[in-house]
Design an enzyme around this catalytic site. Structure first.
Site, PDB file in Angstrom:
ATOM      1  N   CYS A  22     -19.603 -55.123 -13.594  1.00 27.06           N
ATOM      2  CA  CYS A  22     -18.518 -56.108 -13.680  1.00 27.06           C
ATOM      3  C   CYS A  22     -18.346 -56.729 -15.064  1.00 27.06           C
ATOM      4  CB  CYS A  22     -18.713 -57.203 -12.634  1.00 27.06           C
ATOM      5  SG  CYS A  22     -18.539 -56.575 -10.961  1.00 27.06           S
ATOM      6  N   HIS A  66      -1.165 -60.847 -11.877  1.00 30.85           N
ATOM      7  CA  HIS A  66      -1.016 -59.861 -12.954  1.00 30.85           C
ATOM      8  C   HIS A  66      -1.424 -60.430 -14.309  1.00 30.85           C
ATOM      9  CE1 HIS A  66       1.110 -57.755  -9.780  1.00 30.85           C
ATOM     10  NE2 HIS A  66       0.855 -56.655 -10.456  1.00 30.85           N
ATOM     11  N   GLU A 107     -12.616 -61.503  -3.474  1.00 32.83           N
ATOM     12  CA  GLU A 107     -12.381 -60.445  -4.454  1.00 32.83           C
ATOM     13  C   GLU A 107     -12.138 -59.106  -3.770  1.00 32.83           C
ATOM     14  OE1 GLU A 107     -14.725 -61.791  -8.482  1.00 32.83           O
ATOM     15  OE2 GLU A 107     -15.500 -60.101  -7.349  1.00 32.83           O
TER      16      GLU A 107
END
EC number: 4.-.-.-
Length: 118
Positions: A22, A66, A107
């Site tokens: 990550c 976004h 997530e």
């Protein structure tokens, strides 16, 4: 009573203070759940769903969707996203009959956090 409203946004991030997969740039389709605790008012509602949708879209979703989350939160873990969301919603949703109760940030379908303020 607990009033619940769900939202979804797509965003990218990388965890710069983490050592593993990550730390590389990657993205998620996040699920955000906002919960208010309260009693129905004279209109029979804890909070108007449309008003809550508009507030969350303006204060949170419009910034996160976004986006590269590291430009907003220095270490954008689910935990830090939940705390940011709480801090930026609380003053807009707390009323005489209700208050922010809980923020969930997911997530993935199986990994998320719940934050209930400090």
């Amino acid at each position: 009573m607990i009033l619940i409203k769900e939202f979804e946004f797509d965003a990218a991030h990388n965890l710069i203070h983490y050592h593993g997969k990550c730390e590389k740039l990657h993205g998620h389709t996040y699920r955000l759940v906002v919960k208010l605790e309260g009693k129905p008012d004279e209109e029979g509602m804890i909070f108007d769903f449309v008003e809550l949708k508009n507030i969350v879209n303006e204060k949170i979703i419009s910034k996160f969707d976004h986006a590269y989350l590291n430009n907003i939160i220095s270490q954008p873990t689910a935990e830090n996203i939940a705390m940011y969301t709480w801090k930026n919603l609380e003053k807009y949703v707390n009323r005489n009959n209700c208050s922010l109760y809980e923020v969930e940030v997911w997530e993935t379908k199986t990994s998320g956090v719940i934050y209930r303020g400090e």
